[in-house]
Write a protein that holds these residues in place. Sequence first.
Motif, mmCIF file in Angstrom:
data_model
loop_
_atom_site.group_PDB
_atom_site.id
_atom_site.type_symbol
_atom_site.label_atom_id
_atom_site.label_comp_id
_atom_site.label_asym_id
_atom_site.label_seq_id
_atom_site.Cartn_x
_atom_site.Cartn_y
_atom_site.Cartn_z
ATOM 1 N N VAL B 108 -0.916 -8.685 -0.338
ATOM 2 C CA VAL B 108 -1.158 -8.368 0.867
ATOM 3 C C VAL B 108 -0.885 -6.634 1.031
ATOM 4 O O VAL B 108 -2.077 -6.095 2.455
ATOM 5 C CB VAL B 108 0.216 -8.722 1.887
ATOM 6 N N PHE B 109 0.186 -6.194 0.534
ATOM 7 C CA PHE B 109 -0.058 -4.430 0.956
ATOM 8 C C PHE B 109 -1.143 -3.528 0.534
ATOM 9 O O PHE B 109 -1.499 -2.941 0.613
ATOM 10 C CB PHE B 109 1.629 -4.201 0.129
ATOM 11 N N PHE B 110 -1.909 -4.639 -0.414
ATOM 12 C CA PHE B 110 -2.416 -3.643 -1.191
ATOM 13 C C PHE B 110 -4.161 -4.067 -0.391
ATOM 14 O O PHE B 110 -4.731 -3.571 -0.132
ATOM 15 C CB PHE B 110 -3.019 -4.569 -2.583
ATOM 16 N N VAL B 111 -4.053 -5.115 0.493
ATOM 17 C CA VAL B 111 -5.450 -5.007 1.218
ATOM 18 C C VAL B 111 -5.790 -3.968 2.452
ATOM 19 O O VAL B 111 -6.361 -3.434 2.488
ATOM 20 C CB VAL B 111 -4.873 -6.404 2.157
ATOM 21 N N PRO B 112 -5.217 -3.301 2.857
ATOM 22 C CA PRO B 112 -5.659 -2.268 3.320
ATOM 23 C C PRO B 112 -5.686 -1.150 2.471
ATOM 24 O O PRO B 112 -7.455 -0.234 2.775
ATOM 25 C CB PRO B 112 -4.072 -1.603 4.107
ATOM 26 N N VAL B 113 -4.901 -1.057 0.752
ATOM 27 C CA VAL B 113 -6.380 0.001 0.047
ATOM 28 C C VAL B 113 -7.535 -0.006 0.237
ATOM 29 O O VAL B 113 -8.233 0.578 -0.272
ATOM 30 C CB VAL B 113 -5.100 0.102 -1.384
ATOM 31 N N VAL B 114 -8.304 -1.772 -0.461
ATOM 32 C CA VAL B 114 -9.263 -2.594 -0.439
ATOM 33 C C VAL B 114 -9.890 -2.328 0.780
ATOM 34 O O VAL B 114 -11.652 -2.355 0.498
ATOM 35 C CB VAL B 114 -9.211 -3.093 -0.880
ATOM 36 N N SER B 115 -9.386 -1.772 1.899
ATOM 37 C CA SER B 115 -10.438 -1.899 2.974
ATOM 38 C C SER B 115 -11.480 -0.883 2.940
ATOM 39 O O SER B 115 -11.378 0.154 2.964
ATOM 40 C CB SER B 115 -9.665 -2.413 4.410
ATOM 41 N N ALA B 116 -12.673 -0.163 3.307
ATOM 42 C CA ALA B 116 -13.079 0.579 3.888
ATOM 43 C C ALA B 116 -12.776 1.037 5.019
ATOM 44 O O ALA B 116 -12.368 0.694 5.664
ATOM 45 C CB ALA B 116 -14.908 -0.175 4.107
ATOM 46 N N LEU B 123 -10.369 -0.264 13.458
ATOM 47 C CA LEU B 123 -9.626 -0.677 13.996
ATOM 48 C C LEU B 123 -8.111 -0.485 14.579
ATOM 49 O O LEU B 123 -7.639 -0.351 15.589
ATOM 50 C CB LEU B 123 -8.120 -1.704 13.425
ATOM 51 N N TRP B 124 -7.715 1.141 14.450
ATOM 52 C CA TRP B 124 -6.713 1.579 14.140
ATOM 53 C C TRP B 124 -6.971 2.636 15.850
ATOM 54 O O TRP B 124 -5.835 3.267 16.694
ATOM 55 C CB TRP B 124 -6.605 2.893 13.309
ATOM 56 N N TRP B 166 -0.058 4.147 6.104
ATOM 57 C CA TRP B 166 -0.691 2.755 6.548
ATOM 58 C C TRP B 166 -1.667 2.064 5.106
ATOM 59 O O TRP B 166 -0.990 0.890 4.931
ATOM 60 C CB TRP B 166 -0.838 2.456 7.676
ATOM 61 N N ILE B 169 -0.362 3.196 1.278
ATOM 62 C CA ILE B 169 1.238 2.547 1.444
ATOM 63 C C ILE B 169 0.819 1.570 -0.501
ATOM 64 O O ILE B 169 1.866 1.648 -1.146
ATOM 65 C CB ILE B 169 1.888 1.716 2.380
ATOM 66 N N PHE B 171 -1.518 1.424 -1.986
ATOM 67 C CA PHE B 171 -1.861 2.627 -3.611
ATOM 68 C C PHE B 171 -0.489 2.980 -4.402
ATOM 69 O O PHE B 171 -0.275 2.564 -5.539
ATOM 70 C CB PHE B 171 -2.530 3.118 -2.961
ATOM 71 N N MET B 173 2.647 2.000 -3.901
ATOM 72 C CA MET B 173 3.356 1.365 -4.219
ATOM 73 C C MET B 173 3.120 0.718 -5.844
ATOM 74 O O MET B 173 3.788 -0.166 -6.223
ATOM 75 C CB MET B 173 3.004 0.234 -3.136
#
Lengths: 264, 293, 450
Positions: B108-116, B123-124, B166, B169, B171, B173
């Motif tokens: 789950v923590f890695f999801v943002p890393v892979v998102s374009a 979103l932000w 956000w 993290i 990456f 981590m």
Amino acid sequence: MYTILVISALFMIVPFLWMLSTSLKADQYVLTMPPQFFPRPLTLSSYVRLAELFPIGRMFFNSLLVATLTTLGQLVTCSMAAYAFARMRFKGSNALFLVYLATLMVPFQVTITPLFILMRYLGWTNTYQGLILPCVFSAFGTFLLRQFFLTIPRELEEAAFIDGASRWTVYWRIILPVSKPALASLGVLSFMGSWNAFLWPLLVVRDMDLMTLPVGLATLHGRWLTQWNLVMAGTVITVVPMLAVYLLAQQYFVRGVVLSGIKG
Amino acid sequence: MVGERGLGKLAWVLVFVSPSLVGLAVFSVIPILASLGLTLYEWDLLTPPHFVGLDNFQRLIHERNFWAALAHTLYFIVGYIPLVMVIALGVAVILNQKLRGVVLFRAVFFVPVVSAWVAVALLWKWIFNPKFGIVNYLLGLVGIHGPAWLFDPQWAMPAIIVTSVWKDIGFVMMMFLAGLQGIPAEYYDVAAIDGAGDWQRFRYITLPLLSPITFFALIISLINSFQVFDQVRIMTDGGPAGATSVLVEQIVKNAFDYSRMGYAAALSWALFLLIFTATVFQTRLQKHWVTYD
Amino acid sequence: MKKHLSVLPVGLLLLTLVMAACAPATTPTPVVVERTVEVERTVEVEKPVVVTATPESTELPEPVTITYFTFSAAPDHLEDLDEMIQIFEQAHPGIKIKVETASFGEYFTKLQTLIAGGTAPDVFELNYENFVSFAAKGVLLNLDSLAEADEAFDPAIFYPRAYGAFNFNGMQLGLPETFSTVLLFYNKDLFDQAGLSYPREDWTWEDAVAAAKELTDADAGVWGLHSGVQFWEFYKKAAQNGCSLFNEDKTEVTINAPECVEALETMVGFVTEDEVMPSDAEMGGMSDGDLFKAGKIAMDVTGIWMFAAFQDAPFEWDIQVEPGLKQHATHFFSNAVSVFAATEHPQEAWEWVKFFTSSPEMAQIRVASGWELPALDNPAFFEDYLSLSPPTNRAAVFKSLEHAIVPPVIERQAEMADDVNKLLDQVKLGQLTSQEALDQAKVQIEELMR
């Protein structure tokens, strides 16, 4: 402790859920203000439309091929070089390593043009090798693995040398197996870098046959108008395989079991 | 010498280093040197380059946009690096334990890393929306009238920093996790037997043994954050009123929008010098805090 | 547990593969569609007579491939483009067209890199600003000799203004592909609810603001009007006020003349004084088009390219010529198709360019699918266009042309636009007054022109 973790996990994953939700919305509900969390009506029309507009299967295959080969290439070449930097003292190793690092410090947006011209001379524009090879030789990977190799206790190697192993055997049979977490990390990051790469494939690829996912999907950003549900559907298609790769790599994040039993 | 049987030492070095070195030389070093040469020319890409000597550097020193971009880039770095390193380390330590579903949490923590960035930025932008965004909503609950974030020259960069932290993290981590996995459990056991508490074990075992990886994470994050670009382009396009214009943004603009590739190359090399200096500085510093085996 | 987990990622991977593989007919196959279009007048189409050099052998030559690079076709109009190509290739058996696409944001980066790398496409699309800089650099083929040699080609088929726009230093360096105008779009429902009469052709901005004040409803989050405060809008409003950024022969920068300052103050005043227009923060990152479609903006100044986007808007809307200040001044934008100067196949490239910009088949396909307006001066093609609705008042598109102005272009155009936009941003943020901003603009532009 657990609640903090759950809250932060939610914080991390909500955007992805939101992407997913937008991808399942019908055209007119995409940009309502304030935004709608659960799509009503729920529809797969974006995905269908994407398939109509693009050869998604082909693009997916290209991305997969390029990313896999790039990752394998990186794992092999970077681990070899990293081992040399970490364990073999040779004259100029520090200077050479600094050169490696230095290549990471020049923004690629400018070097990409000379690189493209180089590709032209090699006749590699619009080819798979043109897409893959320039990205295989990465200072990043070498740096990561070098740092990790430096933490491996020397006793392991020394024991093997005493037993008469050559450098290559030590590398292959001791260093690599112990470094699974680092290799897995590099594998994931390398795959991700290649999978999401945009600028280089944009320039190198002329034929639709070689098109990768990010480049193809970029055309969804119209000059005047963007269909966000389509963009999000494209993003979901791009993200899911990456997550799969990450989960696959997870099993390698195991504590170095081999270290037990070593004395002294 | 032990282990050198079969081939001479230099030969072994060559065997291991040459694939990577040859590739790097051809695909990285040559284009980089070419770009260095370009700094002495002016090139609009459409017609052949013409020689201008050190003009580009002269102009760089006097150009207001360059110094502004430099200041904004440094602002980003100073805000981003400490946050991402500390938070990622904390998360990695927590997720290094045998918790239920820890694998899922890590994913789950890695999801943002892979998102374009495209999706993340959108979103932000919503999250920081002055009227409907969650941030201002929450601030309103405690009686604070939130700023216009991405539309306010003062608050745009902080918003970008938060978004970047956000996203990255996971990456950092992941790298810390790999490092933590490499610390043998015995060390902790021995320390526990000797009566060391959690914090002491962290300070005297974890941190030092992790330091090579920490060094790596720091250097890589530094190198990357000097080159911050994608999120700036998508979230604010350097605005409002140029408040978030950063160095790579200036480079890209000059290279492709203003048809001044030579000047863009000069900017790139100025950036290189900055990064190089910062890295060398950190490298010198590492003897004080990084412990190798 | 481990076994369980490794099924998950593999499963995910397989799922995505299946999803992608099962996608229906992925490659856009060119489909020949029969369209019945009632054409009541006979349009004379002369078969183009291609003047070629006498071949040296009697063998059939290899088909020539022409690469065409475009930003406007993908992703929605690739099928239309394919249709046109099919028609073209049937008429020209020796020529094959290969399409390459990129989205507008990356298009010029790629095009410039391709040219720098020596692998330029034969034919490519250009918008006006980039046309001027490409033309100045000599990378565009002079079409004059090809045009003169071609008996079937008559430049009068194009809108004179569009055709002339792509004439550089007396050389025709491109043919106009499409044109668009910028108009006032208005939400009829909101006007009806407020009991106001619709905007008229002779409106000034005073009239518009008066109506906007009635239409603005802060509680419902509805704004009366929107007209962006940015470079292109600014030089247009300045022209509406009788002011221009430069003098006639561009020897002097007049951007801070009193009339220009007044125009800027009016623009910014919509937000700050009249309070009929949302500020950037209040728009919250949504575009004016999005807000208009959501019924949150009653009058929006934007271009005819938004017709397709607004088709399914849940309210009645129409268009009108943009209001003026002292006079009317409107935007006229046009895209060109040009040939690379060093192309190996100028004759074949010419055939394609000519077909793609002026053939009746192309015009029919464009109009029928709503893919931008061809720049042709032939009302025959527009009967269909004009009869479509919404918007009903499509005649305004052409009425607008009567007041069209030319963008002020200098060599360092992109920098000028960026510099001015940054100063305008500062005015919007209240950091500078209009006078201060334009005074600084004058200094900066003079620097750029040195």
